[in-house]
Design a protein around this motif. Sequence first.
Motif: not given
Length: 346
Positions: A119-125
Motif C-alpha cells: 500500500s506504500g506504507l513502507f515507502v512512507r515510513a
Amino acid sequence: MDNSKEIILYHYSFSPYARRIVWYLALRRIPYKQCIQPPTMPRPDISALGVSYRRIPILSIGSDIYLDTRLILQKLEQLFPPSSSHPPLNSPSPPSNAPSTKATQATITKLLEHYTIDSGLFVRAAALIPTSTPLLKDPKFTTDREEFTGRPWSAVNIERGRPEALVEIKSAFEFFERTVLGDGREWVLGGDGDGVTLADIEGVWLFSWLIGLKGALEGGGIERDVYPRTWAWVERFEGVVREAMRGNGKVVKVSGVEAARAVGNAKWAEVEAGVDEGDPSGLRKGEMVEVWPIDSGFSRKDRGRLVGLSTREVVIEGRTEEGKEVRIHAPRHGFRVRRAKEGGNL
Ligand SMILES: N[C@@H](CCC(=O)N[C@@H](CS)C(=O)NCC(=O)O)C(=O)O
C-alpha cells in the motif's frame, strides 16, 4: 533441528525487513547463522553466492537461496512445519461455532502483508528517517539509495515529503488503535498471553521500526498517550521476541566466504518445483531468463536457466563464484521474469 537444512540470513541489524525474518526465526526457535552485510553496495558476500539482487534480507536454506521476505516467510512456514522443536506461532483456538476462523486468520495475515508493503506504507515510513541521522548525511548512503529507489534522497526532498508521510503513518496508527486492536485485544488475531502470530509480525514491523528510530515520528501527534493500545502492543511484541532470543542463545556469525561455501556444498536442496506449462508468460523449463524486482533495486537482474515457475515463485539455476550449483527463488508478485538472450556469462 534438521541439521541438513542449514539456514543463513544475510542482513544488517537496522533493516526493518530483515527483522521480520529475525523475529520469525526466533519465535519459532529455528536455528540459523548470520552473514552481516554493509548498509550500501557493494556486497561481495552476496556476489559470492552468484546473486545480483541487492535487497536485504536474503535467506539461504541448504543450497536454495530465497529473495524477498514474503517468499522467505512462506518457505519457512512450509519447510518447518510446527513440531516440538519448532513450535507454531500460537493462534488462539477458534471458537467451536466458527469453522472459518482459520481461513479468516490466514486472510487477515495476508492482507496485513499487502497493507504494510504494497500500500506504500513502507515507502512512507522510510520517508520519516530523520535528515539528522548520520547515514542521511553521508553522500555514499544517499547516492546508493537514489540508485536503489530511483528517487532523489536530498535533505530538501525528504523534508518536503515528511508531512504527507506523517499523515499516512498516523492513519496507520489510528487504524490499529481503533480497528485492529480496537476491542482491547492483546494480539492482532485475539487471544492473550502468548497468542502472538504471524499476523502480528506482518503488522508490527513498521511501527516497531519507527518507534525505535529517534525523531522519526516527531511532529506527527503519534505519541504513546494518543495511541496507547498500539504502542503497548508493539512493546508487548518486542518483549516476547526478546524473551525468545534470550532462550535461543547467540546467533553465530559467518563470513561471506564461509557462507558461500556452506551454501555451495550443502547437502539439502528443495524438491524441484517444476515449471507450470500453462503460465501466461509462455516460458519453458530450461530457458535462459532474467529475474528482477520492479519496485526497488530494479537495476540488478539475476540470470539463469528456468527450473521453477508458478504463481508463487520463479526459480532459476545459479552458480556461486566457486562454481557450485545453487537455485535462486524469487516471488512472482513484485518481480518480473523475462526470456534472456542466450550466451552471456552463465
Ligand atoms: N520486498 C522486499 C523489500 C526489501 C527491502 O527493501 N529491504 C531494504 C532494507 S530494509 C533494502 O534492501 N534496502 C536497500 C539495501 O540495503 O540495499 C522484501 O520483502 O524483502
